[in-house]
Design a protein around this motif. Structure first.
Motif, PDB file in Angstrom:
ATOM      1  N   GLN A  31     -29.721  -2.679 -60.121  1.00  0.00           N
ATOM      2  CA  GLN A  31     -29.036  -2.821 -61.405  1.00  0.00           C
ATOM      3  C   GLN A  31     -29.464  -1.774 -62.430  1.00  0.00           C
ATOM      4  OE1 GLN A  31     -26.421  -5.193 -61.278  1.00  0.00           O
ATOM      5  NE2 GLN A  31     -27.235  -4.781 -59.228  1.00  0.00           N
ATOM      6  N   GLU A  74     -29.481   1.781 -64.032  1.00  0.00           N
ATOM      7  CA  GLU A  74     -28.540   2.909 -64.079  1.00  0.00           C
ATOM      8  C   GLU A  74     -29.288   4.182 -64.465  1.00  0.00           C
ATOM      9  OE1 GLU A  74     -24.931   3.147 -64.197  1.00  0.00           O
ATOM     10  OE2 GLU A  74     -24.252   1.072 -64.258  1.00  0.00           O
ATOM     11  N   GLU A 114     -15.596   5.069 -57.714  1.00  0.00           N
ATOM     12  CA  GLU A 114     -15.885   4.496 -59.035  1.00  0.00           C
ATOM     13  C   GLU A 114     -14.898   3.384 -59.388  1.00  0.00           C
ATOM     14  OE1 GLU A 114     -15.704   7.833 -61.643  1.00  0.00           O
ATOM     15  OE2 GLU A 114     -17.758   8.480 -61.221  1.00  0.00           O
ATOM     16  N   GLY A 116     -15.931   0.280 -57.804  1.00  0.00           N
ATOM     17  CA  GLY A 116     -17.079  -0.251 -58.533  1.00  0.00           C
ATOM     18  C   GLY A 116     -16.674  -0.960 -59.812  1.00  0.00           C
ATOM     19  N   MET A 117     -15.709  -0.396 -60.547  1.00  0.00           N
ATOM     20  CA  MET A 117     -15.247  -1.037 -61.789  1.00  0.00           C
ATOM     21  C   MET A 117     -14.569  -2.375 -61.503  1.00  0.00           C
ATOM     22  SD  MET A 117     -13.930   2.090 -64.251  1.00  0.00           S
ATOM     23  CE  MET A 117     -12.824   2.824 -63.045  1.00  0.00           C
ATOM     24  N   ASP A 145     -17.243  -4.797 -60.990  1.00  0.00           N
ATOM     25  CA  ASP A 145     -17.826  -5.147 -62.293  1.00  0.00           C
ATOM     26  C   ASP A 145     -17.033  -6.274 -62.960  1.00  0.00           C
ATOM     27  OD1 ASP A 145     -19.837  -3.260 -62.109  1.00  0.00           O
ATOM     28  OD2 ASP A 145     -18.728  -1.724 -63.215  1.00  0.00           O
ATOM     29  N   GLU A 146     -15.718  -6.207 -62.858  1.00  0.00           N
ATOM     30  CA  GLU A 146     -14.870  -7.245 -63.451  1.00  0.00           C
ATOM     31  C   GLU A 146     -15.196  -8.627 -62.892  1.00  0.00           C
ATOM     32  OE1 GLU A 146     -10.683  -6.500 -63.222  1.00  0.00           O
ATOM     33  OE2 GLU A 146     -10.905  -4.375 -63.762  1.00  0.00           O
ATOM     34  N   GLY A 150     -18.159  -9.464 -61.520  1.00  0.00           N
ATOM     35  CA  GLY A 150     -19.582  -9.764 -61.600  1.00  0.00           C
ATOM     36  C   GLY A 150     -20.335  -9.613 -60.294  1.00  0.00           C
ATOM     37  N   PRO A 170     -22.729  -7.789 -57.804  1.00  0.00           N
ATOM     38  CA  PRO A 170     -23.786  -6.781 -57.948  1.00  0.00           C
ATOM     39  C   PRO A 170     -23.757  -5.746 -56.819  1.00  0.00           C
ATOM     40  CG  PRO A 170     -24.699  -8.802 -57.054  1.00  0.00           C
ATOM     41  CD  PRO A 170     -23.262  -9.094 -57.344  1.00  0.00           C
ATOM     42  N   ARG A 217     -26.201   0.510 -58.490  1.00  0.00           N
ATOM     43  CA  ARG A 217     -25.630   1.213 -59.619  1.00  0.00           C
ATOM     44  C   ARG A 217     -26.413   2.495 -59.887  1.00  0.00           C
ATOM     45  NH1 ARG A 217     -22.383  -2.444 -62.297  1.00  0.00           N
ATOM     46  NH2 ARG A 217     -22.269  -1.041 -64.070  1.00  0.00           N
TER      47      ARG A 217
END
Length: 467
Positions: free
Chosen positions: A150, A152, A324, A327-328, A331-332, A334, A336, A339
Motif C-alpha cells: 500500500q 506509494e 493503470e 488499477g483505478m 481502487d473503486e 477497494g 488491494p 501500488r
C-alpha cells in the motif's frame, strides 16, 4: 474540452473467445488438479496468466516475417537482429535463443559454479531456478519498501545498495559471477528501477570487480517509468533512456516475448567479446548455431522490428495506461494491490483479500482459482508456490508477499475486458470472508514446481509426492 485518451493503434484482425458456465469451470479446474497452467486455453475467457508471447504483433512485424531468411548460418535476419540490438541497446555481441530462460541457460552454464552467490532484486522464477539448479544461491537485495503493497513510491523495484554492498563485501570476488538487476522488478509487482539506482548498483559492481547482468524482459517499460517519474528524464526519448540504462550493464538477458512483442525468442548480449565466445559452445549445444540459436529467420526479423516499436513512447503510454486503468477500477472497489500499478500487470495482494486462508494452503493460488471460477479469468500466483522449497532444508518458503498477478498481454484486450476483470475480482472480494480453506500439494517436482504442481482442496489433504 480535452480529448479523451485513445489507443495508439487500430484493430485489423480479431480472435473469438468463448464464455463458459461456472459448472463447466468447476469441472475443468478439478481435471487440471487446480493448477491454472494445466487448463486448456479454450477453457479461458480472459487470459492473464502471462504477458510473455501473448501480445499482438503489428503489421510491420508480420511484413518482416514474410522476408525472413531461413539460412542455417549467416542469415540476413540474424544481422537485422544484430543491428537492432546494437543500435537500440548498445551491445556489440549477442547469442540468440528461443526464449529468455534458454538465454539464461546459455549464460549461466558458462559463468555459474556450485557454491556461487548472485545477489539482485527479487530474481524471477526461471532465474532463481537456473541458479539453484546449479547449486548456487540467489540473494534478494530489494528495498524493504517493496514489501508494503500500500506504500506509494515511484521506484519500488530498486536494489537496497547497503544490502548489496554487504553481500559484495562478505563473499570473495570469484564466488560472485554477477549481480542480477531485473528491470522492471517482476516479483515485486512489476515495479521499476530508477536510473539513479542503476548507476549506484553499477558503481558497486565496478568497485568490487563484479559483472552487472540486467534481466531485461521489460526494459522498455522501465524506461517509460524513468521518463515519467524521475527528474531529468522528461525530455529524453525512450530510446535515449534505454541506451543510458544499458551503458551501465556488462551483460543482458532478454525474453523478447515481452517488450519486443513477439511470440517466441530471446537472447543474451555482451560487452565482452571474450565472454561471448565462451558462451558460444552452450548456444550451439543447447539452442543451435550462433546465428540462429533456436529461432527461425522470420522470428528474428519480427523481433528486430519489435525492439524498435517497443521503445516508442506512444506505444508504451497506451500499454501502461491500460494497466493503470485496471488499477483505478480496483481502487473503486477497494481491492488491494501492489501500488503503484506496475508496468505489465496488476498484482493483487492476496493476503489482504483472503485473510482466513492459512499461508500453508497457498493464499494467492486460492485467489486465482476463485477468480477463474467466478468469470473464466486466468491469472498466476506469485507467492508460496512459486517461491518453492528451500533447496537445503526442503521446507516450503513463504515470501513476504502473496500476490496474484494479472498480466496484461500487449495490444490484445480492450478496456471493456479490464472492466470485466475488475467486477469479477469485486465479486470474489465481496465474498472473501466465506473463503476459509485453500489447497494442499498432492504432487510436485523438486524445482520450479508451480508449472506442473497438482493440488487438492485442503480438507482432503494427503502426503505430497515428490520426485
Amino acid at each position: 474540452m480535452e480529448l479523451p485518451f485513445a489507443e495508439s493503434y487500430r484493430i485489423k484482425m480479431v480472435e473469438t473467445i468463448k464464455r463458459s458456465t461456472r459448472q463447466e469451470r468447476e469441472q475443468w479446474i478439478k481435471e487440471a488438479n487446480y493448477n491454472l497452467f494445466a487448463l486448456k486455453s479454450d477453457y479461458v475467457f480472459i487470459d492473464l496468466l502471462t504477458d510473455s508471447g501473448t501480445g499482438a504483433m503489428s503489421d510491420r512485424q508480420w511484413s518482416a516475417m514474410m522476408l525472413g531468411d531461413e539460412s542455417y548460418a549467416g542469415a540476413r535476419s540474424y544481422y537485422n537482429m544484430k543491428n537492432a540490438i546494437k543500435e537500440i541497446l548498445g551491445f556489440d555481441y549477442f547469442l540468440p535463443a528461443h526464449q529468455g530462460r534458454a538465454a539464461e541457460n546459455v549464460l549461466f552454464s558458462t559463468i555459474i559454479r556450485k557454491g556461487d552467490v548472485l545477489p539482485g532484486n527479487s530474481h524471477f522464477d526461471t532465474t532463481k531456478g537456473h541458479i539453484e539448479f546449479r547449486q548456487a544461491v540467489a540473494i534478494d537485495c530489494t528495498i524493504d519498501e517493496a514489501k508494503n503493497t500500500q506504500l506509494e513510491i515511484p521506484f519500488k523495484g530498486n536494489v537496497d545498495t547497503a544490502k548489496l554492498e554487504k553481500v559484495l563485501w562478505q563473499y570473495p570476488r570469484e564466488q560472485i559471477p554477477a549481480v542480477v538487476l531485473t528491470v522492471t522488478n517482476n516479483t515485486a509487482g512489476g515495479q521499476p528501477v530508477s536510473m539513479e539506482n542503476i548507476k549506484a548498483v553499477a558503481a558497486l559492481c565496478k568497485k568490487y570487480g563484479v559483472l552487472l547482468l540486467m534481466d531485461s524482459a521489460r526494459f522498455a517499460e522501465n524506461a517509460y517509468f524513468i521518463k515519467t517519474r524521475e527528474a531529468g528524464y522528461a525530455d529524453k526519448s525512450i530510446k535515449e533512456i534505454v541506451r543510458e540504462m544499458f551503458s551501465y550493464a556488462d551483460i543482458m538477458t532478454m525474453s523478447s516475448k515481452k517488450d519486443a512483442i513477439v511470440n517466441i525468442g530471446g537472447f543474451v548480449a555482451f560487452k565482452s567479446q571474450e565472454l561471448w565466445k565462451s558462451c558460444q559452445k552452450f548456444c550451439i549445444m543447447n539452442e543451435g548455431f550462433i546465428t540462429y540459436g533456436g529461432m527461425s529467420g522470420r522470428d528474428m526479423n519480427a523481433l528486430a522490428v519489435g525492439l524498435d516499436e517497443g521503445t516508442e513512447f506512444d506505444y508504451l503510454e497506451t500499454r501502461i495506461r491500460q494497466v493503470e486503468y485496471l488499477g483505478m477500477k480496483l481502487d473503486e472497489y477497494g481491492i488491494p494491490y501492489q501500488r503503484p500499478a506496475g508496468g505489465h500487470a496488476i498484482f493483487v495482494d492476496a493476503r489482504r483479500v483472503l485473510r482466513h486462508v492459512p499461508k500453508e494452503q497457498f493464499i494467492a493460488q486460492t485467489l486465482g482459482i476463485e477468480l477463474y471460477l467466478e468469470a473464466g479469468i486466468r491469472a498466476v500466483e506469485i507467492g508460496a508456490l512459486l517461491a518453492d522449497r528451500d533447496p537445503v532444508t526442503r521446507e516450503n518458503r513463504y515470501p513476504d508477499l502473496e500476490l496474484l498477478r494479472l498480466a496484461i498481454p500487449r495490444r490484445t484486450y480492450t478496456n471493456n475486458h479490464m472492466d470485466v476483470i475488475a467486477v469479477a475480482l469485486k465479486n470474489v472480494y465481496d465474498r472473501r470472508d466465506s473463503i476459509t480453506k485453500g489447497y494442499s500439494i498432492a504432487y510436485e517436482e523438486p524445482i520450479m514446481r508451480h508449472f506442473t504442481v497438482e493440488l487438492e482442496p485442503a480438507e482432503t489433504r494427503k502426503e505430497a509426492v515428490e520426485l
